[in-house]
Enzyme design. Structure first.
Site, PDB file in Angstrom:
ATOM      1  N   LYS A 101       4.039   7.406   5.236  1.00 44.42           N
ATOM      2  CA  LYS A 101       2.631   7.062   5.312  1.00 44.42           C
ATOM      3  C   LYS A 101       2.470   5.986   6.371  1.00 44.42           C
ATOM      4  O   LYS A 101       3.395   5.224   6.666  1.00 44.42           O
ATOM      5  CB  LYS A 101       2.081   6.593   3.968  1.00 44.42           C
ATOM      6  CG  LYS A 101       2.672   5.292   3.410  1.00 44.42           C
ATOM      7  CD  LYS A 101       2.097   4.007   3.949  1.00 44.42           C
ATOM      8  CE  LYS A 101       0.588   3.971   3.826  1.00 44.42           C
ATOM      9  NZ  LYS A 101       0.064   2.737   4.523  1.00 44.42           N
ATOM     10  N   THR A 112       2.072  -1.082   8.468  1.00 47.15           N
ATOM     11  CA  THR A 112       2.162  -0.722   7.067  1.00 47.15           C
ATOM     12  C   THR A 112       2.700   0.690   7.011  1.00 47.15           C
ATOM     13  O   THR A 112       2.036   1.625   6.660  1.00 47.15           O
ATOM     14  CB  THR A 112       0.797  -0.818   6.418  1.00 47.15           C
ATOM     15  OG1 THR A 112      -0.152  -0.210   7.283  1.00 47.15           O
ATOM     16  CG2 THR A 112       0.367  -2.255   6.253  1.00 47.15           C
ATOM     17  N   GLU A 198      -5.377   5.125  13.049  1.00 45.43           N
ATOM     18  CA  GLU A 198      -6.778   4.906  12.670  1.00 45.43           C
ATOM     19  C   GLU A 198      -7.715   5.161  13.848  1.00 45.43           C
ATOM     20  O   GLU A 198      -7.594   4.537  14.900  1.00 45.43           O
ATOM     21  CB  GLU A 198      -6.939   3.485  12.134  1.00 45.43           C
ATOM     22  CG  GLU A 198      -6.252   3.317  10.788  1.00 45.43           C
ATOM     23  CD  GLU A 198      -6.190   1.877  10.312  1.00 45.43           C
ATOM     24  OE1 GLU A 198      -5.943   1.675   9.114  1.00 45.43           O
ATOM     25  OE2 GLU A 198      -6.361   0.959  11.131  1.00 45.43           O
ATOM     26  N   ASN A 330     -11.226  -1.457  10.968  1.00 46.10           N
ATOM     27  CA  ASN A 330     -10.513  -2.731  10.781  1.00 46.10           C
ATOM     28  C   ASN A 330     -11.380  -3.979  10.853  1.00 46.10           C
ATOM     29  O   ASN A 330     -10.930  -5.063  10.516  1.00 46.10           O
ATOM     30  CB  ASN A 330      -9.397  -2.846  11.823  1.00 46.10           C
ATOM     31  CG  ASN A 330      -8.249  -1.908  11.518  1.00 46.10           C
ATOM     32  OD1 ASN A 330      -7.442  -2.174  10.634  1.00 46.10           O
ATOM     33  ND2 ASN A 330      -8.209  -0.786  12.211  1.00 46.10           N
ATOM     34  N   THR A 335     -13.957  -7.467   3.631  1.00 42.00           N
ATOM     35  CA  THR A 335     -15.305  -7.910   3.258  1.00 42.00           C
ATOM     36  C   THR A 335     -16.243  -6.739   2.976  1.00 42.00           C
ATOM     37  O   THR A 335     -17.355  -6.960   2.493  1.00 42.00           O
ATOM     38  CB  THR A 335     -15.910  -8.774   4.385  1.00 42.00           C
ATOM     39  OG1 THR A 335     -15.915  -8.027   5.609  1.00 42.00           O
ATOM     40  CG2 THR A 335     -15.115 -10.050   4.566  1.00 42.00           C
TER      41      THR A 335
END
Length: 335
Positions: A101, A112, A198, A330, A335
């Protein structure tokens, strides 16, 4: 990813190991912990502790187990990533399989990014470590999405020795065959991560030839694949080869610019340091076509060929283009 959480975070990891070992009836040393999450945020131990018993009792070897596991580890990924290779050695079927992943914060130094690879051949720990390190250097360590190395890159490779008659320490040909499968497995998973970067619309593949050493070739390739200016140009379908040349020049490798060659797919842009006339519209269309092609079909890849003219070594790196969506994903992550 649940890193920088102080003593409490360390205790969470130790408790995760203890609980898992107790539930499965194995030694704590046999439990390996992987995690993805926000740096500075502890994992939700209450949810983890309540889920572990059910997960343990649901373990099986059904045909969909791999797919369910590959899907369970995803975060901002859009697709699951898994593959397996098999061969026959001395009449025995040997399998190398893996899943991974990763989508953002990808610039492995060992993102990650989590990857898990298995093999059923017999092999010593020292030999297996060498084989896995070699495969990682030709795969995961050659991808980049955003230039940010994660706090928790993990590649875990397990060799069960279930096929005990195939001993990789005693057969050079068997070791070579499994090494090839292992490297191909890791490269496929690495390319999956880069393609699923992404906001990405294409996979970038940068091939460097004519370097003095493999390490220099890989360094140049990864520098180009990670260039934000070049990645943005690819997203805009702009064949601005100067951004490639600029990245080559700052890669920290000595070279003669009068030997430099650059091609974008079938379009030769620079030869022996001299700009060439080329069809800009066709070069742009080449990148546009890649953005509409099927995922990991090969046609969704924008390939860059770079020749340095300094030696015989070569290296490859993979990345993706840089789109507006990367910023959207990102910009407000917590938030």
């Amino acid at each position: 990813a649940n890193a920088v959480t102080g003593a409490a975070g360390w205790e969470d990891a130790e408790r995760s190991i203890k609980l898992t070992s107790e539930i499965l009836g194995i030694e704590q040393e046999q439990v390996l912990v992987c995690s993805t999450g926000v740096i500075g945020h502890r994992i939700n131990m209450e949810k983890l502790e309540s889920a572990l018993p059910g997960l343990a009792t649901s373990l099986d070897k059904g045909t969909d187990t791999n797919s369910r596991t590959a899907g369970a580890i995803l975060t901002t990924d859009l697709v699951s990533k898994q593959i397996a290779f098999e061969t026959v050695i001395d009449g025995e079927r040997i399998v190398v399989g893996g899943m991974s992943k990763g989508s953002g914060m990808i610039h492995p130094d060992m993102a990650t990014m989590l990857a898990f690879v298995t093999c059923d051949a017999k092999v010593s720990g020292a030999t297996w470590q060498r084989m896995v390190s070699e495969a990682a250097d030709e795969s995961f360590n050659q991808i980049t999405v955003d230039g940010d190395t994660s706090t928790n890159d993990s590649l875990i490779a397990l060799a069960s020795g279930e096929v005990s008659s195939v001993d990789l320490d005693k057969s050079a040909s068997a070791c070579e065959a499994v090494q090839s499968m292992l490297t191909q497995c890791c490269q496929y998973l690495a390319k999956c991560i880069a393609r699923d970067g992404e906001g990405a619309t294409v996979l970038l593949e940068v091939n460097v030839r004519g370097a003095r050493s493999q390490s220099e070739a890989r360094k140049v390739a990864k520098t180009v694949a990670g260039s934000s200016l070049f990645k943005a140009a690819v997203y805009g379908r702009d064949p601005n080869w100067g951004r490639i040349a600029g990245a080559v020049g700052r890669a920290g490798v000595d070279l003669d610019q009068n030997k430099l060659g650059i091609s974008l797919g079938p379009h030769e842009l620079l030869r022996d340091g001299q700009p060439l006339d080329f069809d800009k519209a066709a070069a742009s269309s080449y990148m546009k076509a890649a953005s509409t092609a099927e995922y990991l079909s090969g046609k969704d890849t924008v390939r860059v060929e770079i020749t340095l003219g300094e030696g015989d070594s070569e290296g490859t790196a993979w990345g993706c283009d840089l789109s507006y969506d990367y910023v959207k994903i990102n910009a407000d992550y917590t938030t």
